[in-house]
Design a protein around this motif. Structure first.
Motif, PDB file in Angstrom:
ATOM      1  N   UNK A  36       5.317  -4.131   0.723  1.00 28.26           N
ATOM      2  CA  UNK A  36       4.075  -4.822   1.110  1.00 28.26           C
ATOM      3  C   UNK A  36       4.285  -5.680   2.349  1.00 28.26           C
ATOM      4  N   UNK A  37       5.426  -6.340   2.391  1.00 26.59           N
ATOM      5  CA  UNK A  37       5.728  -7.300   3.446  1.00 26.59           C
ATOM      6  C   UNK A  37       6.129  -6.638   4.763  1.00 26.59           C
ATOM      7  N   UNK A  38       6.883  -5.526   4.699  1.00 26.92           N
ATOM      8  CA  UNK A  38       7.551  -5.024   5.896  1.00 26.92           C
ATOM      9  C   UNK A  38       7.198  -3.604   6.333  1.00 26.92           C
ATOM     10  N   UNK A  39       6.648  -2.782   5.438  1.00 25.89           N
ATOM     11  CA  UNK A  39       6.415  -1.378   5.788  1.00 25.89           C
ATOM     12  C   UNK A  39       5.325  -1.229   6.839  1.00 25.89           C
ATOM     13  N   UNK A  40       5.548  -0.336   7.796  1.00 24.66           N
ATOM     14  CA  UNK A  40       4.539  -0.056   8.825  1.00 24.66           C
ATOM     15  C   UNK A  40       3.550   1.012   8.380  1.00 24.66           C
ATOM     16  N   UNK A  41       3.760   1.598   7.183  1.00 25.68           N
ATOM     17  CA  UNK A  41       2.797   2.544   6.616  1.00 25.68           C
ATOM     18  C   UNK A  41       1.786   1.732   5.824  1.00 25.68           C
ATOM     19  N   UNK A  42       0.713   1.301   6.489  1.00 25.39           N
ATOM     20  CA  UNK A  42      -0.222   0.356   5.879  1.00 25.39           C
ATOM     21  C   UNK A  42      -0.895   0.898   4.622  1.00 25.39           C
ATOM     22  N   UNK A  43      -1.156   2.195   4.546  1.00 25.94           N
ATOM     23  CA  UNK A  43      -1.840   2.713   3.357  1.00 25.94           C
ATOM     24  C   UNK A  43      -0.959   2.660   2.120  1.00 25.94           C
ATOM     25  N   UNK A  44       0.316   3.014   2.230  1.00 31.90           N
ATOM     26  CA  UNK A  44       1.198   2.946   1.062  1.00 31.90           C
ATOM     27  C   UNK A  44       1.691   1.519   0.821  1.00 31.90           C
ATOM     28  N   UNK A  45       1.809   0.721   1.860  1.00 33.07           N
ATOM     29  CA  UNK A  45       2.312  -0.653   1.705  1.00 33.07           C
ATOM     30  C   UNK A  45       1.439  -1.453   0.748  1.00 33.07           C
ATOM     31  N   UNK A  46       0.132  -1.230   0.787  1.00 32.16           N
ATOM     32  CA  UNK A  46      -0.789  -1.938  -0.102  1.00 32.16           C
ATOM     33  C   UNK A  46      -0.503  -1.633  -1.568  1.00 32.16           C
ATOM     34  N   UNK A  47       0.108  -0.488  -1.827  1.00 36.31           N
ATOM     35  CA  UNK A  47       0.410  -0.059  -3.198  1.00 36.31           C
ATOM     36  C   UNK A  47       1.914  -0.161  -3.476  1.00 36.31           C
ATOM     37  N   UNK A  48       2.552  -1.210  -2.980  1.00 38.93           N
ATOM     38  CA  UNK A  48       3.999  -1.421  -3.163  1.00 38.93           C
ATOM     39  C   UNK A  48       4.819  -0.260  -2.604  1.00 38.93           C
ATOM     40  N   UNK A  49       4.285   0.433  -1.613  1.00 40.59           N
ATOM     41  CA  UNK A  49       4.992   1.544  -0.988  1.00 40.59           C
ATOM     42  C   UNK A  49       4.741   2.890  -1.645  1.00 40.59           C
ATOM     43  N   UNK A  50       3.905   2.922  -2.688  1.00 42.83           N
ATOM     44  CA  UNK A  50       3.718   4.158  -3.462  1.00 42.83           C
ATOM     45  C   UNK A  50       3.046   5.271  -2.661  1.00 42.83           C
ATOM     46  N   UNK A  51       3.661   6.445  -2.741  1.00 44.98           N
ATOM     47  CA  UNK A  51       3.090   7.650  -2.144  1.00 44.98           C
ATOM     48  C   UNK A  51       2.500   8.558  -3.228  1.00 44.98           C
ATOM     49  N   UNK A  52       2.616   8.135  -4.481  1.00 40.68           N
ATOM     50  CA  UNK A  52       2.128   8.941  -5.592  1.00 40.68           C
ATOM     51  C   UNK A  52       2.992  10.176  -5.793  1.00 40.68           C
ATOM     52  N   UNK A  53       2.415  11.164  -6.483  1.00 35.32           N
ATOM     53  CA  UNK A  53       3.132  12.416  -6.737  1.00 35.32           C
ATOM     54  C   UNK A  53       2.946  13.371  -5.568  1.00 35.32           C
ATOM     55  N   UNK A  54       3.987  14.136  -5.268  1.00 34.53           N
ATOM     56  CA  UNK A  54       3.889  15.174  -4.241  1.00 34.53           C
ATOM     57  C   UNK A  54       4.845  16.306  -4.571  1.00 34.53           C
ATOM     58  N   UNK A  55       4.595  17.446  -3.955  1.00 35.88           N
ATOM     59  CA  UNK A  55       5.435  18.623  -4.156  1.00 35.88           C
ATOM     60  C   UNK A  55       6.121  18.969  -2.845  1.00 35.88           C
ATOM     61  N   UNK A  56       7.058  19.895  -2.921  1.00 35.19           N
ATOM     62  CA  UNK A  56       7.740  20.348  -1.706  1.00 35.19           C
ATOM     63  C   UNK A  56       6.705  20.924  -0.740  1.00 35.19           C
TER      64      UNK A  56
END
Length: 92
Positions: A36-56
């Motif tokens: 939340x504090x440092x990530x430049x990926x603003x969309x995931x940073x709001x969610x504690x860095x979460x990218x959710x589930x993903x596949x290859x």
């Protein structure tokens, strides 16, 4: 090995920043707080860095290769991609 995983990440532009974050994690700071504090990926940073589930095939190759090798709960060393340096934590 699962074909669907859940990860969070912290994205920064410089390797030196990523290494500083790794030190803070090793000293017990919470991954989500640092995301939340440092990530430049603003969309995931709001969610504690979460990218959710993903596949290859859904993420850039260097990120994907590292994420799929992690054990649940494990945090990667910094991974360079065209977006910057990622620190990845696998949740599921």
């Amino acid at each position: 090995m699962s074909n669907k995983i859940k990860c969070s990440h912290i994205l920064v532009s410089k390797q030196s920043e990523a290494l500083e974050i790794m030190e803070r994690l090793k000293n017990g700071e919470k991954f989500g707080k640092l995301a939340k504090e440092l990530s430049t990926d603003s969309s995931s940073a709001k969610r504690d860095g979460s990218l959710g589930y993903f596949t290859k095939g859904m993420m850039v190759k260097p990120f994907e290769d590292t994420a799929f090798k992690l054990q649940i709960g494990e945090i990667s060393e910094p991974v360079k991609s065209e977006f910057g340096y990622h620190i990845i934590k696998r949740f599921g």
